[in-house]
Every structure is written in C-alpha cells, then in structure tokens.
Design a protein around this motif. Structure first.
Motif, PDB file in Angstrom:
ATOM      1  N   ASN A   1     -13.562  -4.575 -33.645  1.00 52.28           N
ATOM      2  CA  ASN A   1     -12.291  -3.884 -34.086  1.00 52.28           C
ATOM      3  C   ASN A   1     -11.815  -4.725 -35.346  1.00 52.28           C
ATOM      4  O   ASN A   1     -12.326  -5.388 -35.681  1.00 52.28           O
ATOM      5  N   ARG A   2     -10.803  -4.386 -35.711  1.00 55.95           N
ATOM      6  CA  ARG A   2     -10.213  -4.765 -36.882  1.00 55.95           C
ATOM      7  C   ARG A   2      -9.972  -6.168 -36.877  1.00 55.95           C
ATOM      8  O   ARG A   2      -9.741  -7.132 -37.870  1.00 55.95           O
ATOM      9  N   PHE A   3      -9.611  -6.993 -35.345  1.00 51.41           N
ATOM     10  CA  PHE A   3      -9.308  -8.235 -35.325  1.00 51.41           C
ATOM     11  C   PHE A   3     -10.553  -9.282 -35.053  1.00 51.41           C
ATOM     12  O   PHE A   3     -10.559 -10.326 -35.400  1.00 51.41           O
ATOM     13  N   TYR A   4     -11.542  -8.758 -34.417  1.00 50.89           N
ATOM     14  CA  TYR A   4     -12.607  -9.581 -34.375  1.00 50.89           C
ATOM     15  C   TYR A   4     -13.998  -8.711 -34.140  1.00 50.89           C
ATOM     16  O   TYR A   4     -13.949  -7.478 -33.945  1.00 50.89           O
ATOM     17  N   LYS A   5     -15.071  -9.305 -34.287  1.00 52.63           N
ATOM     18  CA  LYS A   5     -16.263  -8.882 -34.096  1.00 52.63           C
ATOM     19  C   LYS A   5     -17.075  -9.242 -32.803  1.00 52.63           C
ATOM     20  O   LYS A   5     -17.013 -10.643 -32.409  1.00 52.63           O
ATOM     21  N   VAL A   6     -17.784  -8.362 -32.145  1.00 50.42           N
ATOM     22  CA  VAL A   6     -18.732  -8.934 -30.882  1.00 50.42           C
ATOM     23  C   VAL A   6     -20.104  -8.777 -31.305  1.00 50.42           C
ATOM     24  O   VAL A   6     -20.568  -8.030 -32.403  1.00 50.42           O
ATOM     25  N   HIS A   7     -20.737  -9.254 -30.424  1.00 49.58           N
ATOM     26  CA  HIS A   7     -22.280  -9.218 -30.467  1.00 49.58           C
ATOM     27  C   HIS A   7     -22.867  -7.707 -30.419  1.00 49.58           C
ATOM     28  O   HIS A   7     -22.507  -7.192 -29.358  1.00 49.58           O
ATOM     29  N   PRO A   8     -23.731  -7.471 -31.121  1.00 48.96           N
ATOM     30  CA  PRO A   8     -24.068  -5.809 -31.097  1.00 48.96           C
ATOM     31  C   PRO A   8     -24.797  -5.419 -29.579  1.00 48.96           C
ATOM     32  O   PRO A   8     -24.558  -4.464 -29.382  1.00 48.96           O
ATOM     33  N   ARG A   9     -25.129  -6.350 -29.209  1.00 53.37           N
ATOM     34  CA  ARG A   9     -25.843  -5.962 -27.799  1.00 53.37           C
ATOM     35  C   ARG A   9     -25.245  -6.718 -26.556  1.00 53.37           C
ATOM     36  O   ARG A   9     -25.157  -6.106 -25.622  1.00 53.37           O
ATOM     37  N   ARG A  10     -24.774  -7.877 -26.817  1.00 53.26           N
ATOM     38  CA  ARG A  10     -24.145  -8.572 -25.618  1.00 53.26           C
ATOM     39  C   ARG A  10     -22.738  -8.659 -26.005  1.00 53.26           C
ATOM     40  O   ARG A  10     -22.199  -9.361 -26.471  1.00 53.26           O
ATOM     41  N   ASN A  11     -21.950  -7.448 -25.527  1.00 55.91           N
ATOM     42  CA  ASN A  11     -20.794  -7.145 -26.185  1.00 55.91           C
ATOM     43  C   ASN A  11     -19.568  -7.989 -25.911  1.00 55.91           C
ATOM     44  O   ASN A  11     -18.365  -7.972 -26.154  1.00 55.91           O
ATOM     45  N   ASP A  12     -19.990  -8.815 -24.627  1.00 58.49           N
ATOM     46  CA  ASP A  12     -18.972  -9.966 -24.207  1.00 58.49           C
ATOM     47  C   ASP A  12     -18.847 -11.049 -24.932  1.00 58.49           C
ATOM     48  O   ASP A  12     -18.179 -11.817 -24.855  1.00 58.49           O
ATOM     49  N   ARG A  13     -19.766 -11.124 -25.871  1.00 65.76           N
ATOM     50  CA  ARG A  13     -19.915 -12.449 -26.584  1.00 65.76           C
ATOM     51  C   ARG A  13     -19.121 -12.242 -28.253  1.00 65.76           C
ATOM     52  O   ARG A  13     -19.217 -11.428 -28.740  1.00 65.76           O
ATOM     53  N   PHE A  14     -18.186 -13.274 -28.497  1.00 66.68           N
ATOM     54  CA  PHE A  14     -17.066 -13.146 -29.495  1.00 66.68           C
ATOM     55  C   PHE A  14     -18.114 -13.880 -30.734  1.00 66.68           C
ATOM     56  O   PHE A  14     -18.716 -14.851 -30.444  1.00 66.68           O
ATOM     57  N   VAL A  15     -17.969 -13.128 -31.557  1.00 67.06           N
ATOM     58  CA  VAL A  15     -18.860 -13.687 -32.913  1.00 67.06           C
ATOM     59  C   VAL A  15     -17.859 -14.203 -33.794  1.00 67.06           C
ATOM     60  O   VAL A  15     -18.040 -15.140 -34.190  1.00 67.06           O
ATOM     61  N   GLU A  16     -16.940 -13.484 -34.506  1.00 66.58           N
ATOM     62  CA  GLU A  16     -15.933 -13.848 -35.449  1.00 66.58           C
ATOM     63  C   GLU A  16     -14.526 -13.448 -35.356  1.00 66.58           C
ATOM     64  O   GLU A  16     -14.517 -12.023 -35.072  1.00 66.58           O
ATOM     65  N   ALA A  17     -13.548 -14.065 -35.711  1.00 69.58           N
ATOM     66  CA  ALA A  17     -12.201 -13.156 -35.929  1.00 69.58           C
ATOM     67  C   ALA A  17     -12.090 -12.932 -37.529  1.00 69.58           C
ATOM     68  O   ALA A  17     -12.706 -13.555 -38.296  1.00 69.58           O
ATOM     69  N   SER A  18     -11.503 -11.854 -37.753  1.00 72.02           N
ATOM     70  CA  SER A  18     -11.033 -11.270 -38.895  1.00 72.02           C
ATOM     71  C   SER A  18     -10.144 -12.136 -39.612  1.00 72.02           C
ATOM     72  O   SER A  18      -9.437 -12.924 -38.981  1.00 72.02           O
ATOM     73  N   GLU A  19     -10.023 -12.040 -40.924  1.00 76.17           N
ATOM     74  CA  GLU A  19      -9.051 -12.829 -41.604  1.00 76.17           C
ATOM     75  C   GLU A  19      -7.524 -12.273 -41.218  1.00 76.17           C
ATOM     76  O   GLU A  19      -6.697 -13.196 -41.256  1.00 76.17           O
ATOM     77  N   LEU A  20      -7.245 -11.039 -40.659  1.00 68.22           N
ATOM     78  CA  LEU A  20      -6.178 -10.466 -40.310  1.00 68.22           C
ATOM     79  C   LEU A  20      -5.765 -11.153 -39.116  1.00 68.22           C
ATOM     80  O   LEU A  20      -4.708 -11.726 -38.847  1.00 68.22           O
ATOM     81  N   LEU A  21      -6.629 -11.449 -38.192  1.00 71.19           N
ATOM     82  CA  LEU A  21      -6.617 -11.899 -36.790  1.00 71.19           C
ATOM     83  C   LEU A  21      -6.151 -13.555 -37.063  1.00 71.19           C
ATOM     84  O   LEU A  21      -5.023 -14.290 -36.275  1.00 71.19           O
ATOM     85  N   ARG A  22      -6.794 -14.382 -38.162  1.00 74.10           N
ATOM     86  CA  ARG A  22      -6.627 -15.598 -38.321  1.00 74.10           C
ATOM     87  C   ARG A  22      -5.246 -15.815 -38.959  1.00 74.10           C
ATOM     88  O   ARG A  22      -4.609 -16.922 -38.775  1.00 74.10           O
ATOM     89  N   ALA A  23      -4.637 -14.671 -39.615  1.00 72.29           N
ATOM     90  CA  ALA A  23      -3.348 -14.775 -40.407  1.00 72.29           C
ATOM     91  C   ALA A  23      -2.533 -14.736 -39.327  1.00 72.29           C
ATOM     92  O   ALA A  23      -1.167 -15.259 -39.230  1.00 72.29           O
ATOM     93  N   ILE A  24      -2.598 -13.739 -38.252  1.00 71.34           N
ATOM     94  CA  ILE A  24      -1.607 -13.501 -37.071  1.00 71.34           C
ATOM     95  C   ILE A  24      -1.607 -14.811 -36.148  1.00 71.34           C
ATOM     96  O   ILE A  24      -0.518 -15.203 -35.925  1.00 71.34           O
ATOM     97  N   TYR A  25      -2.594 -15.402 -36.073  1.00 67.24           N
ATOM     98  CA  TYR A  25      -2.802 -16.723 -35.184  1.00 67.24           C
ATOM     99  C   TYR A  25      -3.278 -17.730 -35.723  1.00 67.24           C
ATOM    100  O   TYR A  25      -4.428 -18.350 -35.835  1.00 67.24           O
ATOM    101  N   ARG A  26      -2.412 -18.347 -36.818  1.00 62.69           N
ATOM    102  CA  ARG A  26      -2.882 -19.452 -37.755  1.00 62.69           C
ATOM    103  C   ARG A  26      -3.072 -20.643 -36.741  1.00 62.69           C
ATOM    104  O   ARG A  26      -3.710 -21.540 -37.399  1.00 62.69           O
TER     105      ARG A  26
END
Length: 268
Positions: free
Chosen positions: A102-127
C-alpha cells in the motif's frame, strides 16, 4: 515439515513462483478455483474445505490458497488471473489488508506476511520508529499502534482503502461467477481494530461495498462446537502448536463446505 507434520505436496502452476498445496491438478475446465489465505490452503488440516467440497460436487476444485496470503497474490500473478478466467466459479476468501502492499509499506510479492520496506510517507509519519527491525507486517503494525494510536488510525484507513481498490481490481479481471467467502471465528463487525483478528481490519461496510460486484457472498462463523474443539483433529509438529491454536480447525472446514456446497451446486 518436521516429525508429526503434514506433507502438503507443494506444487507450482505454470510460470508462477508461488508454492501451492498439492497434489498438482490439471487446469482443464470446468473447475472451481479457490483463492485465499492460510484457511483456504488448509495449514495443519488433513482435508481442507476445497477437497471436501470436490468429493460431493463431482467437479475439480483447485486449491490456490496461499499461506499468509493477501489479495496482492491474486492481483499480480498472471497464472492465477488465467486460472480465474478459465474457472467455472472462483471462490475468494476474505483476507486481511495488513498483508498487502500500500502507500505506507511494501510486502513480499509471494510471502505477503513479510514486511519489505516502509515508504517515505510512513517514515515521515513515524519518525521515531526504526523500520529496519521488522521482518513481519504484524510485528510492525503492533509497534506502530503502541507508538501512536492516533497516527495508527491513518495507517488502518490506508489499508482499508487499498484493500477495497485491490479487491475491485481482482474482481474486474474475472469474467465468470465469483463467490466471496467470509470464514472466521467472528462475523464482520462495524469496526475491527484488533490486529490479531482474522481477517484484521475488514469491516461490515467494506464487505457491503464490494458485495454487488460478486455473484454470491457466503458467511461462515465458527460454531461454538468448532471453537471449543481447539486443535482437535489438526496435524502439526509440537513446535507448531501455538500457531495451530490460532487457526480454524477441521470442524470449521466442514462448516465451510456445508455453506459453500449448495451455492456452488447452483452456480456450476
């Protein structure tokens, strides 16, 4: 799996990189395609509901359930889109929006419970949050809620909006009949803020909004008998007991079959 576990006979279809539960089936129409997460896959279950339904329906029922899968799997995999196009009916289990990009973070394309990275938007909200410490979406979301419940509401709103848009995309790609399946230990609620609920964050309004775009909606809530049975009838290694306790058991799979079967008999 280790001693005491099930052999799921993992297999792939076409060029898809996703491992599905076997044995591998021929994708010769007509058949019923089952899309969903861990419940559809039938983790720790000897005979999951797609296989139980096939015994009575007398039509191939292909299990495309994906462990911890979200709707992203079915939106992005061309082999699965082809499977849905060729199916007589496609059953789609409602899964949580937490396991999808979604706009806030990316998940692994096959193992969807795996967190890949946060977007700049989410990092800005949760500095104040170091996102490098997270490997799983559940862990990350729980931390965000603890750090700031108010800011976390924005995250949940984004997850819900992304889920609704992605569900509409998947449904728009399926020309045939579709059945939306709710299978859980609770009915859809007006508000669902519990991260550990399954499917987390999906509300009554979200279901109502997409229901006109499916042929049928089937709701299955685990009975008192099923809930009290715990892990009875499930097959798992000792180390997997905590995970098994959080999942729907064989009785619920039978209840899903009882709810889905008359609908599928009418549609096929």
């Amino acid at each position: 799996m280790g001693p005491g576990g099930l052999d799921y006979l993992p297999c792939r279809y076409g060029t898809s990189k996703i491992l599905f539960r076997g044995p591998k089936r021929a994708m010769d129409a007509p058949y019923v395609a089952f899309f969903g997460g861990t419940t559809t896959y039938g983790k720790f279950i000897q005979t999951p509901f797609p296989a139980i339904i096939e015994d009575t329906l007398q039509m191939p029922c292909i299990n495309f359930g994906c462990l911890n899968g979200g709707i992203d799997v079915y939106a992005n995999d061309p082999i699965l889109r082809e499977a849905a196009v060729n199916a007589a009916v496609t059953v789609i289990q409602v899964t949580s929006p937490r396991n999808m990009s979604n706009r806030f973070y990316k998940v692994h394309p096959r193992r969807n419970d795996r967190f890949v990275e946060a977007s700049e938007l989410l990092r800005a909200i949760y500095r104040e949050v170091d996102f490098a410490e997270f490997n799983f979406t559940n862990h990350m979301l729980k931390r965000l809620e603890v750090v700031s419940p108010d800011r976390f509401k924005c995250v949940v709103e984004e997850l819900r909006a992304a889920w609704s848009a992605r569900m509409r995309l998947v449904l728009s790609q399926i020309p045939g009949k579709t059945v939306l399946l709710w299978a859980s230990d609770h009915a859809p609620q007006q508000e669902c803020e519990n991260i550990d609920a399954d499917p987390a964050f999906v509300t009554q309004e979200m279901i109502r909004a997409i229901s006109p775009e499916v042929t049928e909606f089937v709701q299955v809530v685990a009975s008192e008998e099923a809930s009290s049975a715990g892990t009875e009838g499930m097959i798992f290694a000792e180390m997997d007991q905590p995970a098994a306790q959080a999942m729907l058991g064989p009785i619920v799979h039978t209840e899903i079959k009882s709810a889905l079967l008359p609908v599928l008999q009418r549609l096929t």
